[in-house]
Design a protein around this motif. Structure first.
Motif, PDB file in Angstrom:
ATOM      1  N   TYR A  26       1.964  -0.929  -4.623  1.00 49.46           N
ATOM      2  CA  TYR A  26       1.034  -0.075  -5.353  1.00 49.46           C
ATOM      3  C   TYR A  26       0.077  -0.958  -6.148  1.00 49.46           C
ATOM      4  CZ  TYR A  26       4.147   3.967  -4.635  1.00 49.46           C
ATOM      5  OH  TYR A  26       4.903   4.966  -4.087  1.00 49.46           O
ATOM      6  N   ASP A  30      -2.656   2.916  -9.196  1.00 46.27           N
ATOM      7  CA  ASP A  30      -1.717   3.867  -8.576  1.00 46.27           C
ATOM      8  C   ASP A  30      -0.489   4.063  -9.460  1.00 46.27           C
ATOM      9  OD1 ASP A  30      -3.354   4.174  -6.375  1.00 46.27           O
ATOM     10  OD2 ASP A  30      -2.399   2.554  -5.253  1.00 46.27           O
ATOM     11  N   ASN A  34       0.851   7.459 -10.980  1.00 46.69           N
ATOM     12  CA  ASN A  34       2.163   7.955 -10.551  1.00 46.69           C
ATOM     13  C   ASN A  34       3.132   8.113 -11.712  1.00 46.69           C
ATOM     14  OD1 ASN A  34       1.135   7.928  -7.989  1.00 46.69           O
ATOM     15  ND2 ASN A  34       2.121   6.015  -7.381  1.00 46.69           N
TER      16      ASN A  34
END
Length: 214
Positions: A26, A30, A34
Motif C-alpha cells: 500500500y 492508501d 484504509n
C-alpha cells in the motif's frame, strides 16, 4: 514521552499490524484512507518511513510514489537471497514491459499513418480519375496546337508594346486634361460637375472605365 511521540508510536504499531494482516503493498495515502483517518496523514507518512528505515517493512519506489509492504519472511521460510531474486525478476519484467510499451507506441503511430492513407481500392479509383484529367488536358493541348490562328512571338510582342504605348498615352492625356481643368476651376464660379456639363466633357467615370494596368 510527548503526546506527538505517542501518536507516532501508536500509528507505527497500527500500520505494522495492518500491513502484516493484509499482506499486500500500500502507499501511505492508501494506508491513511484504509485506517479511516485514525491518524493524520503526516503522521502516517512519517510512521511508514520510520518502519521502513528500521527494517520492519519493505519500501519500494515506483516513479514518484512510495509503496510499503510487510516483510515476507514472517509468512514462509523465505531466504533473503530468494527475495533478491524475485526483485531481479520484477526489474526484468518491468524492463520488458517498458520495451513493449515503446513498441506499442511505434505500432500505433504506424497504424495512424496507414489509417490516414488511401486504401488500395481508393488509390486505384484516384489513379483512374487523374488519368482521365491528364487525357483531357492532352486532348485540349492537341486541339490548341492544331489551330491555324496562332500568332508568332514577334506579333505577340508587337501587340503588347502597342498596348503599353496606348495606355501610357491615355494616362498622359488624362493627366493633362485634369491639370487644365483644375487651372480653369480656380477662377470658375461654378462647381467642377457643372463645368463638365457646361463644356460637354466626356469622362472615363461617365462610361465606367478605368485606365488599365500596364
Amino acid at each position: 514521552m510527548s503526546k506527538k511521540k505517542e501518536n507516532e508510536a501508536e500509528a507505527a504499531s497500527s500500520i505494522l499490524e495492518y500491513l502484516n494482516t493484509q499482506n499486500r503493498p500500500y502507499s501511505a495515502g492508501d494506508i491513511f484512507s484504509n485506517l479511516h483517518g485514525k491518524f493524520g496523514k503526516t503522521i502516517v507518512v512519517k510512521a511508514c518511513e520510520s518502519l521502513a528505515s528500521s527494517g520492519k517493512i519493505n519500501e519500494k519506489i515506483y516513479g514518484k510514489q512510495k509503496v510499503y509492504a510487510p516483510k515476507q519472511t514472517q509468512y514462509a521460510d523465505y531466504k533473503e537471497s530468494d527475495l533478491q531474486q524475485i526483485d531481479e525478476e520484477i526489474k526484468k519484467y518491468e524492463k520488458i514491459c517498458t520495451e513493449l510499451q515503446r513498441s506499442c507506441k511505434v505500432l500505433e503511430e504506424e497504424y495512424r499513418v496507414l489509417k490516414s492513407s488511401l486504401t488500395t481500392e481508393e488509390a486505384i479509383a484516384r489513379l483512374s480519375e487523374l488519368n482521365k484529367i491528364c487525357q483531357n488536358n492532352q486532348d485540349h493541348l492537341k486541339r490548341i496546337k492544331s489551330e491555324s490562328n496562332h500568332i508568332s512571338p514577334a506579333e505577340k510582342d508587337k501587340i503588347i508594346k502597342n498596348r503599353k504605348t496606348a495606355v501610357q498615352t491615355w494616362k498622359k492625356r488624362k493627366r493633362i486634361a485634369s491639370d487644365m481643368m483644375d487651372a480653369i476651376l480656380e477662377n470658375y464660379p461654378k462647381t467642377k460637375k457643372q463645368f463638365i456639363e457646361d463644356v460637354g466633357i466626356e469622362t472615363d467615370e461617365e462610361y465606367n472605365v478605368t485606365v488599365p494596368q500596364i
